[in-house]
Scaffold this active site. Structure first.
Site, PDB file in Angstrom:
ATOM      1  N   ILE A  97      21.522  12.727  -8.443  1.00 48.69           N
ATOM      2  CA  ILE A  97      20.899  13.051  -9.735  1.00 48.69           C
ATOM      3  C   ILE A  97      20.899  14.564  -9.956  1.00 48.69           C
ATOM      4  O   ILE A  97      21.183  15.043 -11.059  1.00 48.69           O
ATOM      5  CB  ILE A  97      19.465  12.480  -9.819  1.00 48.69           C
ATOM      6  CG1 ILE A  97      19.491  10.965  -9.576  1.00 48.69           C
ATOM      7  CG2 ILE A  97      18.847  12.782 -11.182  1.00 48.69           C
ATOM      8  CD1 ILE A  97      18.116  10.326  -9.467  1.00 48.69           C
ATOM      9  N   ILE A 153      13.878  23.018   1.437  1.00 54.73           N
ATOM     10  CA  ILE A 153      12.651  23.240   0.651  1.00 54.73           C
ATOM     11  C   ILE A 153      11.457  23.527   1.559  1.00 54.73           C
ATOM     12  O   ILE A 153      10.455  24.063   1.111  1.00 54.73           O
ATOM     13  CB  ILE A 153      12.299  22.056  -0.294  1.00 54.73           C
ATOM     14  CG1 ILE A 153      12.178  20.730   0.470  1.00 54.73           C
ATOM     15  CG2 ILE A 153      13.288  21.945  -1.437  1.00 54.73           C
ATOM     16  CD1 ILE A 153      11.523  19.626  -0.354  1.00 54.73           C
ATOM     17  N   PHE A 208      14.233  18.103  -7.077  1.00 57.40           N
ATOM     18  CA  PHE A 208      14.957  16.839  -6.863  1.00 57.40           C
ATOM     19  C   PHE A 208      15.121  16.544  -5.371  1.00 57.40           C
ATOM     20  O   PHE A 208      15.433  15.410  -5.003  1.00 57.40           O
ATOM     21  CB  PHE A 208      16.375  16.912  -7.440  1.00 57.40           C
ATOM     22  CG  PHE A 208      16.476  17.026  -8.938  1.00 57.40           C
ATOM     23  CD1 PHE A 208      16.351  18.248  -9.578  1.00 57.40           C
ATOM     24  CD2 PHE A 208      16.714  15.896  -9.718  1.00 57.40           C
ATOM     25  CE1 PHE A 208      16.463  18.358 -10.955  1.00 57.40           C
ATOM     26  CE2 PHE A 208      16.826  15.981 -11.098  1.00 57.40           C
ATOM     27  CZ  PHE A 208      16.700  17.228 -11.715  1.00 57.40           C
ATOM     28  N   ALA A 225      15.122  15.412  -1.764  1.00 60.91           N
ATOM     29  CA  ALA A 225      14.385  14.345  -1.077  1.00 60.91           C
ATOM     30  C   ALA A 225      15.349  13.571  -0.198  1.00 60.91           C
ATOM     31  O   ALA A 225      16.561  13.614  -0.394  1.00 60.91           O
ATOM     32  CB  ALA A 225      13.756  13.379  -2.090  1.00 60.91           C
ATOM     33  N   GLU A 226      14.783  12.871   0.764  1.00 68.13           N
ATOM     34  CA  GLU A 226      15.490  11.757   1.383  1.00 68.13           C
ATOM     35  C   GLU A 226      15.219  10.585   0.451  1.00 68.13           C
ATOM     36  O   GLU A 226      14.067  10.338   0.079  1.00 68.13           O
ATOM     37  CB  GLU A 226      14.936  11.477   2.778  1.00 68.13           C
ATOM     38  CG  GLU A 226      15.296  12.536   3.805  1.00 68.13           C
ATOM     39  CD  GLU A 226      16.783  12.585   4.119  1.00 68.13           C
ATOM     40  OE1 GLU A 226      17.469  11.562   3.967  1.00 68.13           O
ATOM     41  OE2 GLU A 226      17.264  13.660   4.531  1.00 68.13           O
ATOM     42  N   THR A 228       9.763   8.697  -8.432  1.00 71.01           N
ATOM     43  CA  THR A 228      10.340   7.363  -8.587  1.00 71.01           C
ATOM     44  C   THR A 228       9.303   6.330  -9.017  1.00 71.01           C
ATOM     45  O   THR A 228       8.101   6.499  -8.758  1.00 71.01           O
ATOM     46  CB  THR A 228      10.961   6.934  -7.227  1.00 71.01           C
ATOM     47  OG1 THR A 228      11.236   5.547  -7.244  1.00 71.01           O
ATOM     48  CG2 THR A 228      10.000   7.185  -6.070  1.00 71.01           C
ATOM     49  N   GLU A 235       9.104   3.615  -7.572  1.00 69.15           N
ATOM     50  CA  GLU A 235       8.794   2.830  -6.369  1.00 69.15           C
ATOM     51  C   GLU A 235       7.407   3.147  -5.817  1.00 69.15           C
ATOM     52  O   GLU A 235       6.862   2.380  -5.030  1.00 69.15           O
ATOM     53  CB  GLU A 235       9.882   3.034  -5.306  1.00 69.15           C
ATOM     54  CG  GLU A 235      11.242   2.650  -5.851  1.00 69.15           C
ATOM     55  CD  GLU A 235      12.347   2.540  -4.813  1.00 69.15           C
ATOM     56  OE1 GLU A 235      12.061   2.281  -3.644  1.00 69.15           O
ATOM     57  OE2 GLU A 235      13.512   2.705  -5.215  1.00 69.15           O
ATOM     58  N   LYS A 290       7.252   9.531  -1.111  1.00 65.07           N
ATOM     59  CA  LYS A 290       7.310  10.049  -2.490  1.00 65.07           C
ATOM     60  C   LYS A 290       5.918  10.020  -3.115  1.00 65.07           C
ATOM     61  O   LYS A 290       5.520  10.938  -3.836  1.00 65.07           O
ATOM     62  CB  LYS A 290       8.291   9.240  -3.345  1.00 65.07           C
ATOM     63  CG  LYS A 290       9.753   9.424  -3.005  1.00 65.07           C
ATOM     64  CD  LYS A 290      10.270  10.841  -3.210  1.00 65.07           C
ATOM     65  CE  LYS A 290      10.361  11.243  -4.677  1.00 65.07           C
ATOM     66  NZ  LYS A 290      11.004  12.596  -4.820  1.00 65.07           N
ATOM     67  N   ASP A 297      17.671 -10.203   4.388  1.00 65.03           N
ATOM     68  CA  ASP A 297      16.933  -9.381   3.436  1.00 65.03           C
ATOM     69  C   ASP A 297      16.437  -8.088   4.078  1.00 65.03           C
ATOM     70  O   ASP A 297      16.309  -7.998   5.296  1.00 65.03           O
ATOM     71  CB  ASP A 297      15.733 -10.182   2.893  1.00 65.03           C
ATOM     72  CG  ASP A 297      15.369  -9.764   1.485  1.00 65.03           C
ATOM     73  OD1 ASP A 297      15.888  -8.728   1.018  1.00 65.03           O
ATOM     74  OD2 ASP A 297      14.558 -10.475   0.854  1.00 65.03           O
ATOM     75  N   PRO A 321      13.578  -5.623   5.184  1.00 58.58           N
ATOM     76  CA  PRO A 321      12.167  -5.851   5.515  1.00 58.58           C
ATOM     77  C   PRO A 321      11.254  -5.242   4.438  1.00 58.58           C
ATOM     78  O   PRO A 321      11.485  -4.124   3.990  1.00 58.58           O
ATOM     79  CB  PRO A 321      11.974  -5.097   6.846  1.00 58.58           C
ATOM     80  CG  PRO A 321      13.338  -4.803   7.355  1.00 58.58           C
ATOM     81  CD  PRO A 321      14.284  -4.816   6.189  1.00 58.58           C
ATOM     82  N   HIS A 339      10.971  -5.982   1.369  1.00 57.62           N
ATOM     83  CA  HIS A 339      11.741  -5.751   0.134  1.00 57.62           C
ATOM     84  C   HIS A 339      10.891  -5.934  -1.126  1.00 57.62           C
ATOM     85  O   HIS A 339      10.375  -7.033  -1.379  1.00 57.62           O
ATOM     86  CB  HIS A 339      12.901  -6.744   0.116  1.00 57.62           C
ATOM     87  CG  HIS A 339      14.015  -6.373  -0.789  1.00 57.62           C
ATOM     88  ND1 HIS A 339      15.211  -7.036  -0.782  1.00 57.62           N
ATOM     89  CD2 HIS A 339      14.138  -5.408  -1.731  1.00 57.62           C
ATOM     90  CE1 HIS A 339      16.016  -6.512  -1.674  1.00 57.62           C
ATOM     91  NE2 HIS A 339      15.376  -5.512  -2.276  1.00 57.62           N
TER      92      HIS A 339
END
Ligand code: NAD
Ligand code: TYD
Length: 356
Positions: A12, A59, A80, A82-83, A133, A135, A163, A290, A292, A294
Site C-alpha cells: 500500500i 520506525i 504505513f 508494519a508487519e 486495519t 481486523e 495493530k 483452515d 487457526p 480464522h
C-alpha cells in the site's frame, strides 16, 4: 512542503507514494526497513525524481527519525510501516510486537519531540496519520451490521492485536499530549505490487504457474475488498480534511466469500490467458486446513468518511480485479524477482502438511 511516509516500499505504501507524486508537488521522504515485504522495484519509476528521497531504516530507531524530522521538517507523517500478514503472525508473532507496537511507540515519541519544538502554526498544521486495519474490530457473524468507528476492539490474531495496540497508542498520544493524529481503519486491499503471500496475488501467481490454489477451510470466510488506489485516495482525503483525533473506516462496500474471489480470478484468467490444455483454472482449487482462529467475516461501514469528507471508492470489484489480474499478466518479472529462496521457504512453511 514535505511529507514523511513509513513503509513506503510495501504494497500500500508504494502505491501511495506513486499516487502522491501523481497528485501533488510536495516531496516525499520514504523511510522503510526493507523487510521481505519491502521492494524498491515498486518505485523505480520515481527513484530519480527530485521530489522523492528513500531512507533505509526502522520506525523503532527514534534517533534516526528525530534526525529525519529535523532535517526535512515534514508537515505530515504517514505511518504505513508494519508487519502485515496474519499467517506470518501465527507462525512468529515477535516481529509484529516489535514493529507494530514498539516501533509505533518509538515513532510517536520522535514525532512528539519534533512537534513540541514547532512554532504554534507548525504545531497546528502538523498531522500524524496512522494507517490501520478493520481486523482490529474482530470477526462478524453473517447477519451482524458492518463495523462502524464505534465498534469495540476485539482483535483475534497476533497481527490484529498488534495493530489494535498501535491504534490505542496513537489515540493516547492525542488524548494525553494533544498530538494531532488521524487514524484510518481499512478493509482488505488488492491491486498492483501486492506481495503474493496474500489471497488475491497468491491465487493469480499460482494459477499461472499451474500450482494448487489453496483455499483455507470451506472458503466461505468473507472479506470486504477495496482497490488499493481507492485506499490511497481516502488517505489523501483524511490527511486533507480529517478532524483531529478522529478515526475513519475505509471500505469498498464489497463483501465477498473467499471462494467467490478465487472463482472470479480464475474466470478472468480463463478469458485473458487460457490454460494450454483448455481446462478451467478453477480445476486447480485445493481445499486445505483452515487458519487457526480464522476470522469469519469483516465488513466496513464507510458512511462516516463519505458523509463527513465526501470520499467514495472509484472502482467496483469487477473493474478493480480485472485491472489487478491484467497487472500481474503484464509484470511477470516483478513476481519472478520476489520468488526468491526466502519466499519459497515461506510457502513451504505455511502450506506443507496443510491437508484439508
Ligand atoms: P506490506 O507488508 O506490504 O508492507 C509493509 C512495509 O513496511 C514494507 O515495505 C516493510 O519493509 C516496511 N516495514 C516493516 N517493518 C518496518 C519497520 N520496523 N520500519 C520501517 N519499515 C518497516 O503491508 P501493506 O499491505 O502495504 O500494509 C501497509 C499498512 O496498511 C499496514 O500498516 C497494514 O496494517 C495496513 N493495512 C493493510 C491492509 C491490506 O489489505 N494489505 C488493509 C488495511 C490496512
Ligand atoms: P489474506 O490475504 O491473508 O488477508 P487477511 O487474512 O488479512 O484477511 O487472506 C484473505 C482471506 O483469504 C482470509 O480469509 C484467508 C484466506 N486465504 C486462503 O483461503 N488461502 C490462502 O492461501 C491465503 C493466503 C488466504
Amino acid at each position: 512542503m514535505t511529507i514523511l511516509v513509513t513503509g513506503g516500499a510495501g504494497f500500500i505504501g508504494s502505491n501511495f507514494v506513486l499516487d502522491w507524486l501523481d497528485h501533488s508537488d510536495e516531496a516525499v521522504i520514504n523511510l522503510d526497513k526493507l523487510t521481505y515485504a519491502g521492494n524498491l522495484a515498486n518505485l523505480v519509476s520515481i527513484e530519480r525524481s527530485q521530489q522523492y528521497v528513500f531512507v533505509h531504516g526502522d520506525i523503532g530507531d527514534s534517533a534516526l527519525i528525530g534526525r529525519l524530522l529535523a532535517e526535512h521538517q515534514p508537515r505530515a507523517i504517514l505511518n504505513f510501516a508494519a508487519e502485515s500478514h496474519v499467517d506470518r503472525s501465527i507462525h512468529g508473532p515477535g516481529d509484529f510486537i516489535e514493529t507494530n507496537i514498539v516501533g509505533t511507540f518509538h515513532l510517536l515519541e520522535a514525532v512528539r519531540a519534533y512537534w513540541s519544538r514547532l512554532s504554534p502554526d507548525g504545531q497546528r498544521s502538523l498531522r500524524f496519520l496512522h494507517v490501520s486495519t478493520d481486523e482490529v474490530y474482530g470477526s462478524l457473524s453473517k447477519d451482524e451490521p458492518a463495523f462502524t468507528e464505534n465498534h469495540r476492539y476485539e482483535p483475534n490474531s497476533p497481527y490484529s492485536a498488534s495493530k489494535a495496540a498501535s491504534d490505542h497508542l496513537v489515540r493516547a498520544y492525542h488524548h494525553t499530549y494533544g498530538l494531532p493524529v488521524l487514524t484510518t481503519n481499512c478493509s482488505n486491499n488488492y491491486g498492483p505490487y501486492h506481495f503474493p503471500e496474500k489471497l488475491i496475488p497468491l491465487m493469480i501467481v499460482n494459477a499461472l504457474a499451474g500450482k494448487p490454489l489453496p483455499v483455507y477451510g470451506d472458503g466461505q470466510q468473507i472479506r470486504d475488498w477495496l482497490y488499493v488506489k481507492d485506499h490511497c485516495s481516502a488517505i489523501r482525503r483524511v490527511l486533507e480534511a480529517g478532524a483531529l483525533g478522529e478515526t475513519y473506516n475505509i471500505g469498498g462496500w464489497n463483501e465477498k466469500p473467499n471462494l467467490d474471489i478465487v472463482h472470479m480470478v480464475c474466470a478472468i484468467l480463463d478469458e485473458l490467458k487460457p490454460r494450454a490444455d483448455g481446462r478451467a483454472y478453477r480445476a486447480q482449487i485445493t481445499y486445505v486446513a483452515d487458519r487457526p482462529g480464522h476470522d469469519r467475516r469483516y465488513a466496513i461501514d464507510a458512511r462516516k468518511i463519505e458523509r463527513e469528507l465526501g470520499w467514495k471508492p472509484a472502482e467496483t470489484f469487477e473493474t478493480g480485479i480485472r485491472k489487478t489480474v491484467q497487472w500481474y499478466l503484464d509484470n511477470p518479472d516483478w513476481t519472478a524477482d520476489i520468488q526468491s529462496g526466502a519466499y519459497r521457504e515461506w510457502v513451504e512453511k505455511n502450506y506443507t502438511g496443510r491437508t484439508a
